[in-house]
Design an enzyme around this catalytic site. Structure first.
Site, PDB file in Angstrom:
ATOM      1  N   HIS A 190     105.746 100.908 -93.204  1.00 37.92           N
ATOM      2  CA  HIS A 190     105.347 100.978 -91.813  1.00 37.92           C
ATOM      3  C   HIS A 190     106.162 102.532 -91.214  1.00 37.92           C
ATOM      4  O   HIS A 190     105.555 102.810 -90.391  1.00 37.92           O
ATOM      5  CB  HIS A 190     106.233  99.883 -91.231  1.00 37.92           C
ATOM      6  CG  HIS A 190     105.508  98.559 -91.373  1.00 37.92           C
ATOM      7  ND1 HIS A 190     106.382  97.361 -91.389  1.00 37.92           N
ATOM      8  CD2 HIS A 190     104.323  98.297 -91.785  1.00 37.92           C
ATOM      9  CE1 HIS A 190     105.624  96.244 -91.718  1.00 37.92           C
ATOM     10  NE2 HIS A 190     104.295  96.872 -91.912  1.00 37.92           N
ATOM     11  N   HIS A 217      93.862  94.167 -93.511  1.00 37.97           N
ATOM     12  CA  HIS A 217      94.817  92.873 -93.934  1.00 37.97           C
ATOM     13  C   HIS A 217      96.037  92.685 -92.976  1.00 37.97           C
ATOM     14  O   HIS A 217      96.884  93.364 -93.470  1.00 37.97           O
ATOM     15  CB  HIS A 217      95.234  93.072 -95.310  1.00 37.97           C
ATOM     16  CG  HIS A 217      94.041  93.120 -96.689  1.00 37.97           C
ATOM     17  ND1 HIS A 217      93.136  94.215 -96.500  1.00 37.97           N
ATOM     18  CD2 HIS A 217      93.701  92.250 -97.359  1.00 37.97           C
ATOM     19  CE1 HIS A 217      92.363  93.906 -97.332  1.00 37.97           C
ATOM     20  NE2 HIS A 217      92.563  92.858 -98.004  1.00 37.97           N
ATOM     21  N   SER A 275     102.569  95.385 -89.029  1.00 36.64           N
ATOM     22  CA  SER A 275     101.670  96.459 -89.195  1.00 36.64           C
ATOM     23  C   SER A 275     100.853  96.466 -87.629  1.00 36.64           C
ATOM     24  O   SER A 275     100.710  97.515 -86.939  1.00 36.64           O
ATOM     25  CB  SER A 275     100.889  96.702 -90.043  1.00 36.64           C
ATOM     26  OG  SER A 275     100.166  95.882 -90.477  1.00 36.64           O
ATOM     27  N   GLU A 297      91.870  89.412 -90.638  1.00 38.80           N
ATOM     28  CA  GLU A 297      92.785  88.859 -91.252  1.00 38.80           C
ATOM     29  C   GLU A 297      92.063  87.379 -91.609  1.00 38.80           C
ATOM     30  O   GLU A 297      91.140  87.047 -90.951  1.00 38.80           O
ATOM     31  CB  GLU A 297      93.926  88.253 -90.239  1.00 38.80           C
ATOM     32  CG  GLU A 297      94.939  87.088 -90.959  1.00 38.80           C
ATOM     33  CD  GLU A 297      95.355  87.313 -92.110  1.00 38.80           C
ATOM     34  OE1 GLU A 297      96.023  88.638 -92.391  1.00 38.80           O
ATOM     35  OE2 GLU A 297      95.449  86.531 -93.055  1.00 38.80           O
ATOM     36  N   ASP A 308      86.836  88.656 -93.742  1.00 44.55           N
ATOM     37  CA  ASP A 308      87.216  89.572 -94.689  1.00 44.55           C
ATOM     38  C   ASP A 308      87.498  91.006 -94.213  1.00 44.55           C
ATOM     39  O   ASP A 308      86.344  91.538 -93.671  1.00 44.55           O
ATOM     40  CB  ASP A 308      86.214  89.302 -95.611  1.00 44.55           C
ATOM     41  CG  ASP A 308      86.376  90.293 -96.999  1.00 44.55           C
ATOM     42  OD1 ASP A 308      87.488  90.885 -96.981  1.00 44.55           O
ATOM     43  OD2 ASP A 308      85.516  90.380 -97.875  1.00 44.55           O
ATOM     44  N   GLY A 309      88.390  91.714 -94.460  1.00 39.90           N
ATOM     45  CA  GLY A 309      88.901  92.882 -93.917  1.00 39.90           C
ATOM     46  C   GLY A 309      87.973  94.100 -94.911  1.00 39.90           C
ATOM     47  O   GLY A 309      87.594  95.037 -94.091  1.00 39.90           O
ATOM     48  N   ASP A 312      96.074  97.051 -96.867  1.00 41.50           N
ATOM     49  CA  ASP A 312      97.051  96.643 -97.402  1.00 41.50           C
ATOM     50  C   ASP A 312      97.117  95.032 -97.936  1.00 41.50           C
ATOM     51  O   ASP A 312      97.486  93.956 -97.280  1.00 41.50           O
ATOM     52  CB  ASP A 312      98.315  96.547 -96.037  1.00 41.50           C
ATOM     53  CG  ASP A 312      99.838  95.920 -96.593  1.00 41.50           C
ATOM     54  OD1 ASP A 312     100.059  96.082 -97.716  1.00 41.50           O
ATOM     55  OD2 ASP A 312     100.405  95.410 -95.503  1.00 41.50           O
TER      56      ASP A 312
END
Ligand code: SAM
Length: 264
Positions: free
Chosen positions: A19, A42, A100, A118, A143-144, A164
């Site tokens: 971060h 993510h 995040s 997400e 799906d990212g 991530d």
């Protein structure tokens, strides 16, 4: 089947490092006035309650954000980050830790946008509740990796993409590679920040991820840290952030951040 829940790990040393890096990257990009689209492929949840059963299971935050929170003096490179965590809490007690998504949202200027992807239904519900009033935020319940094809290149021409993943699946690296190649073709000058773990017996060298992705060249900045022995949990001995197209003006600060966290 998704079993990973970031609530168990929120605020741990890897989170704090990641971060701080993301914040410094975005701040450097924001030195130019043009709007930026941030994509969190993510996302996890928005905010983590460190008094929850999840966080208290292993109390990982006690090895990460908590010592920093109580530090008498904080290095200037981490000031802004700590300020953002403080902004979410009341007084001297650390209870809430920003994921995040929340951290990025706190940094948005009016001209910036945030897209949050997400897969987990529980995290999706939390994100919807938390961000539904914010017109700068788009939620992508899916799906990212696949989402990158929808959102790249961004309309405003500038983008920070945080990738991530939980690295739960054996196919994760392949999935990442499969997503990154077309993303780079669509949006070659985007800034991509990829978090990766260093696991004993798996990634034994700090250049694990760039190596695995066959990434070479000076456009990469690969930052990795080893986590001090007494702060480790399980087989993860460190982690890294590999940054594609890292803005030149961010490099110095990012390298300072990595030095601060390395074995600290
Ligand atoms: N980025 C968050 C942060 O720093 O606060 C932590 C994210 S956590 C490491 C990974 C998240 O990705 C989990 O919430 C998991 O449900 C989600 N996830 C797993 N696979 C995904 C996929 N293919 N697309 C979108 N989300 C995914």
């Amino acid at each position: 089947m998704l079993s990973y829940r970031h609530g168990f790990h929120a605020g741990n040393p890897a989170d704090v490092f990641k971060h701080s890096v993301v914040l410094a990257l975005l701040r450097a990009m924001q030195e130019k006035p043009g709007g930026i689209t941030c994509i969190d492929t993510h996302t996890g949840a928005a905010v983590y309650d460190l008094s929850s059963d999840f966080a208290c299971k292993n109390r990982e935050f006690e090895r990460g954000i908590l010592p920093l929170w109580h530090a008498a003096e904080v290095a200037p490179a981490l000031d802004d980050y700590l300020h953002q965590v403080r902004a979410l809490n009341h007084g001297d007690t650390l209870r809430y830790y920003p994921g995040s998504s929340q951290l990025l949202r706190q940094l948005l200027r009016p001209q910036d946008r945030l897209i949050l992807c997400e897969l987990h239904p529980t995290e999706q519900a939390q994100l919807s509740k938390h961000f539904h009033r914010d017109r700068r935020v788009t939620l992508h319940h899916g799906d990212g990796y696949a989402a990158l094809a929808n959102y790249l290149p961004p309309g405003n021409g500038r983008g920070l993409i945080l990738i991530d993943p939980p690295y739960e699946l054996k196919t994760e690296l392949q999935d990442l590679r499969n997503a990154l190649e077309p993303a780079m073709q669509r949006f070659g000058h985007g800034v991509y920040a990829l978090w990766y773990p260093l696991i004993e017996g798996k990634h034994s060298t700090p250049d694990g991820l760039p190596e695995a992705l066959h990434l070479r060249g000076e456009k990469w900045l690969d930052l990795s840290i080893e986590i001090a022995q007494q702060k480790r949990l399980g087989r993860m001995f460190g982690c890294g952030m590999a940054i594609i197209n890292c803005p030149f003006r961010a490099r110095q600060t990012l390298q300072t951040i990595a030095q601060l966290f390395n074995n600290a």
